[in-house]
Scaffold this motif. Structure first.
Motif, PDB file in Angstrom:
ATOM      1  N   MET A  75       0.828  -1.448   0.226  1.00  0.00           N
ATOM      2  CA  MET A  75      -0.123  -0.008  -0.074  1.00  0.00           C
ATOM      3  C   MET A  75       0.595   1.040  -0.382  1.00  0.00           C
ATOM      4  O   MET A  75       0.057   2.081  -1.032  1.00  0.00           O
ATOM      5  CB  MET A  75      -1.033   0.012   1.162  1.00  0.00           C
ATOM      6  N   LYS A  78       2.234   1.946  -3.225  1.00  0.00           N
ATOM      7  CA  LYS A  78       1.185   2.549  -4.250  1.00  0.00           C
ATOM      8  C   LYS A  78       1.132   3.757  -4.382  1.00  0.00           C
ATOM      9  O   LYS A  78       0.561   4.463  -5.011  1.00  0.00           O
ATOM     10  CB  LYS A  78      -0.252   1.190  -4.627  1.00  0.00           C
ATOM     11  N   THR A  79       1.453   4.360  -2.965  1.00  0.00           N
ATOM     12  CA  THR A  79       0.753   5.510  -2.477  1.00  0.00           C
ATOM     13  C   THR A  79       1.247   6.073  -2.636  1.00  0.00           C
ATOM     14  O   THR A  79       1.608   7.515  -3.841  1.00  0.00           O
ATOM     15  CB  THR A  79       0.594   5.425  -0.804  1.00  0.00           C
TER      16      THR A  79
END
Length: 225
Positions: A75, A78-79
């Protein structure tokens, strides 16, 4: 470079399929670990557990923690990847900075022969005439440096500027870049290129040789930027 672009496209498609399959496996694995932990807790609370049950519960808890850490890292990646593509484009701060830079770099006029000109076509013509005269070719004799006070390049340095780019130089340039720095919004970092260097090295070298010998980049380079 077009072959490298096609390879990256196929790689991205394979990565998407692999990621979907991996997520499904992790989801199933997480359910199994939670069930195992629940059964171990029931047995231990009933006072019927032994060292083997405790060892299984500890191993399952460690595997679950590692799995959750992998999800957190995914995550975060992806951020970091989506931030410059999506979020900054929709913020007031982003547009304020862009407009400020645009206003600072805007040329409202130019002074020509003592007169201030603001008409856009005349400003463009003034800039074009100025730089055309600045970089025009002069019909004069070349200046020969015959003084020891002025620094000059050694013969091997001049030869290095005129020779083609070598694969060793390209590899040194790639390895001098940080592994976590991406080439662009495509998401492929230098760590990936370094790890699989033997496969894309020729595709990276070919457009550089074309640029040195023919003084132009292929259209595929522009499409990938």
């Amino acid at each position: 470079m077009s072959r490298l672009k096609a390879k990256f496209k196929r790689l991205k498609s394979c990565l998407k399929s692999w990621n979907a399959s991996r997520k499904s496996e992790l989801k199933t694995r997480k359910k199994d670990l939670l069930v195992c932990l629940g059964l171990c807790d029931v047995v231990l609370e009933a006072g019927q557990g032994d060292d083997n049950i405790r060892s299984i519960r500890m191993q399952s808890a460690n595997d679950l923690a590692k799995m959750e850490q992998e999800v957190v890292n995914d995550m975060a990646q992806k951020t970091k990847y989506k931030w410059p593509i999506q979020w900054d484009e929709n913020t007031k701060f982003f547009h304020t900075i862009i407009n400020k830079k645009w206003n600072l770099r805007t040329i409202s006029g130019v002074k020509l022969e003592g007169n201030w000109i603001t008409d856009l076509p005349q400003v463009k013509t003034a800039f074009f005439d100025f730089f055309s005269a600045k970089f025009a070719k002069f019909d004069t004799f070349p200046v020969v440096n015959q003084s020891d006070r002025f620094k000059s390049l050694y013969p091997f340095q001049r030869e290095g500027l005129e020779t083609n780019v070598s694969l060793v130089e390209v590899r040194e340039a790639v390895w001098s870049c940080g592994s976590n720095k991406s080439l662009g919004p495509d998401g492929f970092s230098f760590a990936l290129i370094k790890h699989f260097w033997e496969d894309p090295k020729d595709d990276i070298l070919m457009p550089l040789l074309s640029f040195v010998t023919l003084s132009f980049f292929l259209q595929a380079v522009i499409d990938m930027s």
